[in-house]
Design a protein around this motif. Structure first.
Motif, PDB file in Angstrom:
ATOM      1  N   GLY A 171      15.069  -9.139 -26.473  1.00 35.09           N
ATOM      2  CA  GLY A 171      15.386  -7.849 -27.381  1.00 35.09           C
ATOM      3  C   GLY A 171      15.113  -6.432 -26.759  1.00 35.09           C
ATOM      4  N   VAL A 172      13.990  -6.484 -25.976  1.00 32.14           N
ATOM      5  CA  VAL A 172      13.186  -5.158 -25.635  1.00 32.14           C
ATOM      6  C   VAL A 172      13.453  -4.816 -24.115  1.00 32.14           C
ATOM      7  N   THR A 173      14.050  -3.657 -23.939  1.00 33.96           N
ATOM      8  CA  THR A 173      14.191  -3.309 -22.701  1.00 33.96           C
ATOM      9  C   THR A 173      12.889  -2.629 -22.021  1.00 33.96           C
ATOM     10  N   LEU A 174      12.265  -3.007 -20.948  1.00 35.84           N
ATOM     11  CA  LEU A 174      11.321  -2.493 -20.314  1.00 35.84           C
ATOM     12  C   LEU A 174      11.439  -1.224 -19.409  1.00 35.84           C
ATOM     13  N   GLY A 175      12.505  -1.340 -19.008  1.00 36.71           N
ATOM     14  CA  GLY A 175      12.983  -0.118 -17.932  1.00 36.71           C
ATOM     15  C   GLY A 175      11.893  -0.129 -16.986  1.00 36.71           C
ATOM     16  N   LYS A 176      11.429   1.104 -16.621  1.00 31.71           N
ATOM     17  CA  LYS A 176      10.530   1.546 -15.486  1.00 31.71           C
ATOM     18  C   LYS A 176       9.319   0.660 -15.539  1.00 31.71           C
TER      19      LYS A 176
END
Lengths: 419, 147
Positions: free
Chosen positions: B104-109
């Protein structure tokens, strides 16, 4: 043989020392790291072990394993003989008498022993212990603890920017309250060889005691405690191609005899009752409990191996490595050598413009080159130099001029990557 | 593993030119972090208003990994609620230690630092700013150390 052919054959040019044959004695050197041949240049942290040391440990545990100084049986006799034989080997190595050699866990424990069993009994409130700016934490913290216990004060002798002790400043800091000088023979972070004989002379003239921390000197410099006239000399086995967990405190017999025990236990006593215990003579008084018997035997094997190769030949070979490495790294733009004393052991600390030592070490590791990055357990020294850390390449008898080239190439690679 | 997986372009960029490399005047939270093994030091400054991070910045000395990690962290947590920051901390920690990241967590960069997992001795470089930030949010008065 032409000089080039000599290098290719692994011969050192200025001596008959055959480094490729020596390398064959060290099983750990023959391996790939990240797919590259290992270039082990973290010898100031610990050295690899020659097969004779590994064999000595193996033989003790497979044939002679018994406790020392107690058994009537054959194995105990052998173990005792090997252990006391090791003490004699160490004594010869330092030019001391066997009863002046106390086995410890390492240089750190040796310094703590001298601090607590000797210095504690001579220090009064307001007395002074003189240290230098380039000490390893193991030659700072035991004295700090002691200062807290006794009310003594630590006084620190400064260095110049090249990493050399300022001897006049050191002498100026000797006061009527100075009772002890604790100084490294060789700086682990910079490689500086300190003029310890001169320091001992200064101290002797004033009735000041001297402890020399020889952890970094023992593998590189010939040691003669009689000629030095120091009161205590400490070193570790593992930096001298011996096992970890074994070290040595040399102490002048007359001082050891006056000293109370460091730890209580078996083997350090003459007789025990609940009313009174009579302590054994030195060195046994300071070796409570079953000692690291195998470690002492392994250390003796290492010392015999080194003296067999020739301490002067080793020193010459390492000097050649240091000179070559100093030249090779100086030629790389952005490299600054840290510690450029005129008398140095084979330790090369450096920083690369704009690249943190940890990143340098990771790049080098990928090229198979093992170095240390960090403060080298000498935070006050790093503070003095205004650096959070350095990268340190430290050489041993088994390193080669080819490995110096691999180091230089790897440093250039770091520069390219971080460009 | 190739060295370039660790030192990705984004890491090199943030290592060389860190974002939010400054002090915040009158931060609501501030803490110093220290890695005694390598001497890296970082001070994290936060401004939290109504449970949301409105500004994040840092100063200090560190390697490319710790500097880039601090830079990317301050960029990422800005505008997030404290609860979201907590989730990011857990996810980031899982990523660099090679554990599964909560889907559920977006880490992106932040994913640029995934390569650290292959370098156990460098994990503390990447996590020092995060532990410091977490300590700051928790109101810890004592500096954070990795040891």
């Amino acid at each position: 043989m032409s000089p080039q052919a000599a290098v290719a054959a692994g011969c050192s040019l200025s001596s008959g020392f055959n480094v490729s044959r020596v390398r064959g004695d060290f099983p750990a050197l023959d391996q790939l790291v990240h797919g590259r041949p290992l270039v082990y240049l973290d010898n100031a942290a610990t050295t690899q072990k020659p097969r004779v040391v590994l064999d000595a440990l193996f033989n003790f545990y497979t044939r002679d394993c018994a406790n020392v100084h107690r058994g009537v049986h054959e194995l105990s006799r052998r173990a005792t003989e090997a252990y006391e034989g090791a003490r004699r080997t160490v004594a010869r190595f330092l030019n001391a008498a066997p009863h002046e050699i106390v086995f410890t866990r390492g240089a750190t424990e040796a310094i703590n022993l001298a601090a607590q069993a000797f210095a504690r009994s001579i220090l009064r409130e307001g007395d002074e212990i003189l240290l230098t700016e380039l000490e390893h934490h193991s030659n700072i913290v035991p004295w700090q603890l002691l200062a807290e216990q006794t009310g003594a004060r630590l006084v620190v002798a400064p260095i110049n920017d090249r990493g050399e002790l300022l001897m006049e400043e050191l002498e100026r800091r000797l006061s009527p309250r100075t009772r002890l000088i604790a100084v490294a023979h060789v700086s682990n972070a910079l490689g500086t060889i300190n003029p310890v004989a001169e320091i001992c002379r200064m101290a002797r003239a004033r009735g000041i005691r001297v402890l020399v921390d020889g952890a970094q000197a023992a593998p590189h410099v010939r040691i003669d405690v009689r000629a030095l006239d120091c009161d205590f000399y400490a070193f570790s086995g593992h930096k001298l191609y011996g096992p970890t967990g074994i070290g040595v405190l040399y102490g002048k017999a007359e001082l050891l005899e006056r000293m109370p025990p460091y730890q209580g236990g078996g083997d350090m006593i003459r007789s025990v009752s609940f009313e009174k215990t009579l302590f054994n003579d030195p060195p046994y008084r300071f070796e409570a409990g079953t000692p690291h018997i195998a470690g002492a035997i392994g250390l003796a094997a290492a010392i015999e191996y080194l003296t067999g190769l020739g301490l002067d030949e080793i020193a010459r070979h390492e000097y050649e490595l240091l000179s070559a490495a100093t030249r090779a790294l100086s030629e790389i733009p952005g490299v600054r050598l840290v510690g450029t004393a005129s008398h140095k052991a084979a330790v090369l600390s450096f920083v690369l413009d704009g690249i943190h030592p940890h990143d340098v070490a990771t790049v080098l590791d990928h090229e198979g080159v093992a170095v240390r990055a960090g403060h080298h357990c000498a935070q006050p020294l790093m503070e003095r130099l205004g650096l959070p850390a350095t990268t340190r390449a430290s050489f041993a008898l088994y390193n080669t001029l080819e490995e110096v080239e691999v180091l230089a190439r790897a440093v250039r690679r770091a520069r390219e990557l971080f460009g | 593993m190739a060295l370039e997986n660790l030192y990705q372009q984004l890491i090199m960029d943030h290592g060389r030119r860190p974002r939010n490399f400054r002090a915040i005047e009158q931060p609501t939270h501030q803490l110093e972090g220290y890695n005694p093994l390598c001497g890296d030091r970082v001070t994290v400054y936060l401004k939290v208003e109504n449970g949301r991070v409105t500004d994040a910045a840092f100063q200090g000395v560190g390697c490319a990994i710790s500097t880039a990690s601090a830079s990317l962290m301050t960029e990422t947590i800005k505008g997030k609620t404290e609860a979201e920051v907590e989730q990011l901390f857990e996810a980031f920690h899982a990523m660099v230690t090679g554990k599964p990241v909560h889907p559920g967590v977006t880490l992106g960069k932040l994913s640029a630092l995934a390569g650290v997992a292959a370098y156990p001795v460098r994990v503390k470089c990447a996590t020092l700013p995060w532990h410091t930030m977490k300590g700051a949010l928790a109101g810890a008065g004592q500096p954070v150390t990795t040891e």
